[in-house]
Design a protein around this motif. Structure first.
Motif, PDB file in Angstrom:
ATOM      1  N   PRO A  51      -3.425  -3.263   1.529  1.00 44.25           N
ATOM      2  CA  PRO A  51      -3.354  -3.110   2.987  1.00 44.25           C
ATOM      3  C   PRO A  51      -2.290  -4.004   3.615  1.00 44.25           C
ATOM      4  O   PRO A  51      -2.050  -5.126   3.165  1.00 44.25           O
ATOM      5  N   TRP A  56      -3.450   0.238   7.066  1.00 47.23           N
ATOM      6  CA  TRP A  56      -4.569  -0.681   7.262  1.00 47.23           C
ATOM      7  C   TRP A  56      -5.439  -0.837   6.025  1.00 47.23           C
ATOM      8  O   TRP A  56      -5.995  -1.907   5.783  1.00 47.23           O
ATOM      9  N   LEU A  57      -5.595   0.238   5.255  1.00 46.75           N
ATOM     10  CA  LEU A  57      -6.402   0.180   4.040  1.00 46.75           C
ATOM     11  C   LEU A  57      -5.560   0.399   2.786  1.00 46.75           C
ATOM     12  O   LEU A  57      -6.093   0.702   1.718  1.00 46.75           O
ATOM     13  N   ALA A  67      -6.500   5.127   5.156  1.00 51.03           N
ATOM     14  CA  ALA A  67      -7.200   5.281   6.427  1.00 51.03           C
ATOM     15  C   ALA A  67      -7.091   6.715   6.945  1.00 51.03           C
ATOM     16  O   ALA A  67      -8.074   7.295   7.424  1.00 51.03           O
ATOM     17  N   SER A 243      -9.607  -1.179  -1.872  1.00 49.18           N
ATOM     18  CA  SER A 243     -10.121  -0.436  -0.718  1.00 49.18           C
ATOM     19  C   SER A 243      -9.953   1.070  -0.886  1.00 49.18           C
ATOM     20  O   SER A 243     -10.659   1.854  -0.242  1.00 49.18           O
ATOM     21  N   ALA A 247     -13.673   1.943   0.063  1.00 50.14           N
ATOM     22  CA  ALA A 247     -13.843   2.438   1.434  1.00 50.14           C
ATOM     23  C   ALA A 247     -14.576   3.784   1.478  1.00 50.14           C
ATOM     24  O   ALA A 247     -15.534   3.936   2.240  1.00 50.14           O
TER      25      ALA A 247
END
Length: 276
Positions: A51, A56-57, A67, A243, A247
């Motif tokens: 990220p 962001w991820l 994301a 992530s 996520a």
């Protein structure tokens, strides 16, 4: 009285929190791609990256923004699960009303059918059927609708049998109303609250089942944005970008837990109201 109010406050806060989470997920599923478009945009030179301010991820092995993929995957994951829950509700309510109100041979046939379907392991049967049929999201959804409906059939049948001989039903029949009118317009509204709570529980189960099918490659096609598929595609990237796999797994758990808790809370509330 103060103790009762204090004991109810944590339950109300939990219910509000679950409802808020589900509302946010629904908004993301409906409008998320408009806010974060371009989920299919690839950057092979970037590859799997951690990220940063731009992503962001992070990104996956194809350089796609995680994301954006999660936002786009919300529609596939939640819409399919909603179709399963609503389809099972419609089928289960129709057969449950029919069996509970008419009784006799109709009740016996529907009850045996529900018992037969309930004895089948839903996810395993869906895996077999989807595998024989070559996979496909629509096929998986259709099979899960049929195999999820027995719970609704038994629930509605039992609730209708309790209402069947109450005075308001006998009064409606005395007025000469048709059986369909009595069942749909008079009995069904009184069992609807419990049906809504059970539908949320089915919704949670469908989220997990469809994500599992996509993880195994029998749901959405490769490359499609879906939380289960993202978890399967990115499970090898735990050291490059954790992530990318964590996520979607977290979102599946959060959605399922929120639906289960809200469904349980509504069922308790409707049961307490019915007893009072």
């Amino acid at each position: 009285m103060t103790r009762v109010r204090r004991s109810r406050r944590p339950g109300r806060l939990l219910t509000a929190a679950c409802a808020t989470v589900l509302a946010l997920l629904a908004l993301v599923a409906c409008f998320g791609t408009a806010l974060l478009p371009g989920w299919d945009r690839q950057d092979l030179a970037l590859g799997a990256a951690m990220p940063d301010a731009t992503h962001w991820l992070g990104t996956d092995a194809l350089g796609r923004d995680i994301a954006q993929l999660l936002v786009a995957g919300a529609r596939s994951t939640l819409a399919g699960a909603a179709l399963v829950a609503l389809g099972a509700m419609v089928l289960g309510n129709a057969l449950g009303l029919l069996a509970g109100y008419l009784g006799g041979r109709v009740d016996a046939v529907v009850h045996r059918l529900a018992d037969l379907l309930l004895a089948l392991p839903a996810l395993l049967v869906t895996l077999v059927v989807a595998g024989i049929g070559g996979g496909g999201y629509a096929l998986a959804v259709g099979v899960l609708v049929v195999l999820t409906s027995p719970g609704d059939i038994r629930l509605v049948r039992s609730a209708v049998r309790e209402q069947r001989h109450l005075p308001y039903v006998e009064a409606a029949e005395t007025l000469g109303l048709s059986r369909a009118t009595v069942a749909v317009r008079h009995i069904w509204p009184n069992v609807l609250p419990v049906v809504v709570a059970n539908t949320l529980l089915n919704f949670a189960g469908a989220v997990v089942s469809l994500s599992a099918l996509s993880f195994l490659g029998l749901g959405v096609p490769p490359g499609a944005p879906d939380w289960g598929r993202l978890l399967a595609d990115n499970r090898t990237l735990l050291y490059d970008n954790p992530s990318a796999a964590l996520a979607p797994a977290l979102l599946i758990v959060v959605a399922a837990v929120a639906l289960n808790l809200l469904g349980d809370r509504l069922h308790e509330a409707f049961t307490d109201r019915g007893r009072s």
